[in-house]
Design a protein around this motif. Structure first.
Motif, PDB file in Angstrom:
ATOM      1  N   VAL A 155      45.614  41.869  42.254  1.00  0.00           N
ATOM      2  CA  VAL A 155      44.830  42.312  41.102  1.00  0.00           C
ATOM      3  C   VAL A 155      43.942  43.464  41.538  1.00  0.00           C
ATOM      4  CG1 VAL A 155      43.001  41.690  39.482  1.00  0.00           C
ATOM      5  CG2 VAL A 155      44.842  40.068  39.948  1.00  0.00           C
ATOM      6  N   VAL A 156      43.910  44.520  40.735  1.00  0.00           N
ATOM      7  CA  VAL A 156      43.055  45.683  41.001  1.00  0.00           C
ATOM      8  C   VAL A 156      41.904  45.670  39.994  1.00  0.00           C
ATOM      9  CG1 VAL A 156      42.929  48.182  41.183  1.00  0.00           C
ATOM     10  CG2 VAL A 156      45.053  46.994  41.797  1.00  0.00           C
ATOM     11  N   LEU A 157      40.695  45.631  40.491  1.00  0.00           N
ATOM     12  CA  LEU A 157      39.521  45.603  39.615  1.00  0.00           C
ATOM     13  C   LEU A 157      39.135  47.020  39.208  1.00  0.00           C
ATOM     14  CD1 LEU A 157      39.438  42.841  41.244  1.00  0.00           C
ATOM     15  CD2 LEU A 157      36.988  42.839  40.750  1.00  0.00           C
ATOM     16  N   GLU A 158      38.292  47.109  38.192  1.00  0.00           N
ATOM     17  CA  GLU A 158      37.775  48.410  37.775  1.00  0.00           C
ATOM     18  C   GLU A 158      36.785  48.925  38.819  1.00  0.00           C
ATOM     19  OE1 GLU A 158      34.025  47.088  34.977  1.00  0.00           O
ATOM     20  OE2 GLU A 158      35.985  47.346  34.049  1.00  0.00           O
TER      21      GLU A 158
ATOM     22  N   ARG B  78      37.673  50.911  44.176  1.00  0.00           N
ATOM     23  CA  ARG B  78      37.988  49.636  43.530  1.00  0.00           C
ATOM     24  C   ARG B  78      38.270  48.553  44.561  1.00  0.00           C
ATOM     25  NH1 ARG B  78      40.449  50.730  38.230  1.00  0.00           N
ATOM     26  NH2 ARG B  78      40.410  52.988  37.833  1.00  0.00           N
ATOM     27  N   ILE B  79      38.070  47.318  44.156  1.00  0.00           N
ATOM     28  CA  ILE B  79      38.434  46.168  44.971  1.00  0.00           C
ATOM     29  C   ILE B  79      39.843  45.720  44.574  1.00  0.00           C
ATOM     30  CG2 ILE B  79      38.030  43.689  45.306  1.00  0.00           C
ATOM     31  CD1 ILE B  79      35.125  44.191  45.424  1.00  0.00           C
ATOM     32  N   ILE B  80      40.613  45.358  45.576  1.00  0.00           N
ATOM     33  CA  ILE B  80      41.941  44.783  45.337  1.00  0.00           C
ATOM     34  C   ILE B  80      41.932  43.366  45.929  1.00  0.00           C
ATOM     35  CG2 ILE B  80      44.415  44.935  45.851  1.00  0.00           C
ATOM     36  CD1 ILE B  80      44.033  47.980  46.036  1.00  0.00           C
ATOM     37  N   ILE B  81      42.349  42.405  45.106  1.00  0.00           N
ATOM     38  CA  ILE B  81      42.482  41.013  45.554  1.00  0.00           C
ATOM     39  C   ILE B  81      43.968  40.738  45.730  1.00  0.00           C
ATOM     40  CG2 ILE B  81      41.956  38.597  45.059  1.00  0.00           C
ATOM     41  CD1 ILE B  81      39.766  39.547  43.162  1.00  0.00           C
ATOM     42  N   ALA B  82      44.349  40.321  46.930  1.00  0.00           N
ATOM     43  CA  ALA B  82      45.760  40.102  47.222  1.00  0.00           C
ATOM     44  C   ALA B  82      45.939  38.773  47.939  1.00  0.00           C
ATOM     45  CB  ALA B  82      46.292  41.251  48.072  1.00  0.00           C
ATOM     46  N   LEU B  83      47.224  38.320  48.001  1.00  0.00           N
ATOM     47  CA  LEU B  83      47.532  37.094  48.721  1.00  0.00           C
ATOM     48  C   LEU B  83      47.268  37.292  50.209  1.00  0.00           C
ATOM     49  CD1 LEU B  83      50.871  35.783  47.143  1.00  0.00           C
ATOM     50  CD2 LEU B  83      48.657  34.618  47.137  1.00  0.00           C
TER      51      LEU B  83
ATOM     52  N   LEU C  70      33.919  35.995  37.948  1.00  0.00           N
ATOM     53  CA  LEU C  70      35.075  36.872  37.795  1.00  0.00           C
ATOM     54  C   LEU C  70      35.956  36.822  39.038  1.00  0.00           C
ATOM     55  CD1 LEU C  70      36.590  39.195  36.307  1.00  0.00           C
ATOM     56  CD2 LEU C  70      35.055  40.785  37.493  1.00  0.00           C
ATOM     57  N   ALA C  71      35.333  36.885  40.203  1.00  0.00           N
ATOM     58  CA  ALA C  71      36.081  36.852  41.460  1.00  0.00           C
ATOM     59  C   ALA C  71      36.880  35.558  41.585  1.00  0.00           C
ATOM     60  CB  ALA C  71      35.116  37.003  42.640  1.00  0.00           C
ATOM     61  N   ARG C  72      36.276  34.444  41.224  1.00  0.00           N
ATOM     62  CA  ARG C  72      36.962  33.156  41.324  1.00  0.00           C
ATOM     63  C   ARG C  72      38.176  33.099  40.385  1.00  0.00           C
ATOM     64  NH1 ARG C  72      33.122  30.390  40.060  1.00  0.00           N
ATOM     65  NH2 ARG C  72      33.627  29.919  37.875  1.00  0.00           N
ATOM     66  N   ARG C  73      37.987  33.559  39.144  1.00  0.00           N
ATOM     67  CA  ARG C  73      39.086  33.522  38.175  1.00  0.00           C
ATOM     68  C   ARG C  73      40.249  34.417  38.618  1.00  0.00           C
ATOM     69  NH1 ARG C  73      34.998  34.458  34.437  1.00  0.00           N
ATOM     70  NH2 ARG C  73      35.914  36.492  33.905  1.00  0.00           N
TER      71      ARG C  73
ATOM     72  N   ARG D 158      19.745  40.992  38.090  1.00  0.00           N
ATOM     73  CA  ARG D 158      20.564  40.990  39.303  1.00  0.00           C
ATOM     74  C   ARG D 158      21.164  39.610  39.552  1.00  0.00           C
ATOM     75  NH1 ARG D 158      21.513  46.293  40.234  1.00  0.00           N
ATOM     76  NH2 ARG D 158      19.587  47.507  40.425  1.00  0.00           N
ATOM     77  N   GLU D 159      20.366  38.584  39.358  1.00  0.00           N
ATOM     78  CA  GLU D 159      20.836  37.215  39.573  1.00  0.00           C
ATOM     79  C   GLU D 159      21.938  36.858  38.570  1.00  0.00           C
ATOM     80  OE1 GLU D 159      18.860  32.830  39.050  1.00  0.00           O
ATOM     81  OE2 GLU D 159      17.682  34.329  40.126  1.00  0.00           O
ATOM     82  N   ARG D 160      21.739  37.246  37.307  1.00  0.00           N
ATOM     83  CA  ARG D 160      22.743  36.953  36.279  1.00  0.00           C
ATOM     84  C   ARG D 160      24.029  37.742  36.543  1.00  0.00           C
ATOM     85  NH1 ARG D 160      18.393  38.165  32.926  1.00  0.00           N
ATOM     86  NH2 ARG D 160      19.516  39.935  32.029  1.00  0.00           N
ATOM     87  N   ARG D 161      23.873  38.995  36.950  1.00  0.00           N
ATOM     88  CA  ARG D 161      25.038  39.823  37.233  1.00  0.00           C
ATOM     89  C   ARG D 161      25.808  39.285  38.428  1.00  0.00           C
ATOM     90  NH1 ARG D 161      29.067  42.685  35.182  1.00  0.00           N
ATOM     91  NH2 ARG D 161      29.660  44.494  36.444  1.00  0.00           N
TER      92      ARG D 161
END
Length: 207
Positions: A164-167, A199-204, A149-152, A139-142
């Motif tokens: 960006v749309v995540l899986e 899914r999660i979407i990351i937007a401006l 991944l979120a930062r990138r 869990r800690e590694r994940r």
């Protein structure tokens, strides 16, 4: 053994005999009085001890651990379970030589087993309990992998100005990403879709 009969000169003595033998506190048993004690003739002849039946009240975490033990036995795996308690619930950490099969791809098997373990534990609890399964700090590694991944991806959104749309991810993994990017400058996150394809979407973030 979940039920047994105990005797004593008094009801309390009979109950305490059972608690001592089972090494349980009083709140973990249900008591049924089968026979009251009697002194008999002149307090000597025909005296009868008290007789009680004690029934163990199942402990939710113990029942969850028994369920896991049966699963491991069926799978012919040597797995030890270490219990840790905190304010959020109970962590059951699994250790053993062949944990890869229990973790599965990106923890999917571990998540499914955790889901079933919570169903079993809550079946024996009067209030909701939370059980987390982990395997050698997966869990800690994940969590670190998801935060990286979120930062990138957040940096990509800022650079390209395109969302960006995540899986699809399970709720606990989406929560990690939402929490990590909550105060990340320039981006916002939201979820879209129905389980299990949410899914999660990351937007401006709007200025």
């Amino acid at each position: 053994m979940k039920k047994a009969v105990f005797t004593g000169k008094t009801i309390d003595e009979a109950v305490n005999a059972g608690l001592k033998q089972w090494n349980l506190p009083a709140e973990r048993v249900k008591v049924t009085v089968l026979e009251q004690p009697s002194k008999g003739l002149f307090g000597l002849i025909g005296t009868k001890d008290a007789k009680v039946e004690l029934e163990k009240i199942p402990d939710p975490i113990e029942e969850a651990e028994l369920f896991l033990a049966e699963v491991f036995k069926t799978m012919e795996l040597e797995v030890q379970v270490e219990r840790q308690e905190d304010e959020e619930g109970t962590l059951l950490n699994l250790t053993g030589p062949e944990l890869g099969i229990l973790i599965g791809r990106r923890g999917q098997t571990l998540d499914a087993l955790q889901y079933l373990t919570n169903i079993v534990g809550n079946r024996y609890s009067n209030s909701h309990i939370r059980i987390v399964l982990d395997a050698e700090k997966f869990r800690e590694r994940r969590k670190k992998t998801l935060e990286d991944l979120a930062r990138r991806l957040a940096q990509r959104v800022i650079k390209t100005r395109k969302e960006v749309v995540l899986e699809p991810m399970p709720p606990q993994e989406r929560k990690i990403i939402h929490s990590y990017l909550q105060n990340y400058s320039g981006v916002k996150t939201f979820s879209k879709g129905e389980e299990p394809n949410r899914r999660i979407i990351i937007a401006l973030r709007s200025q």
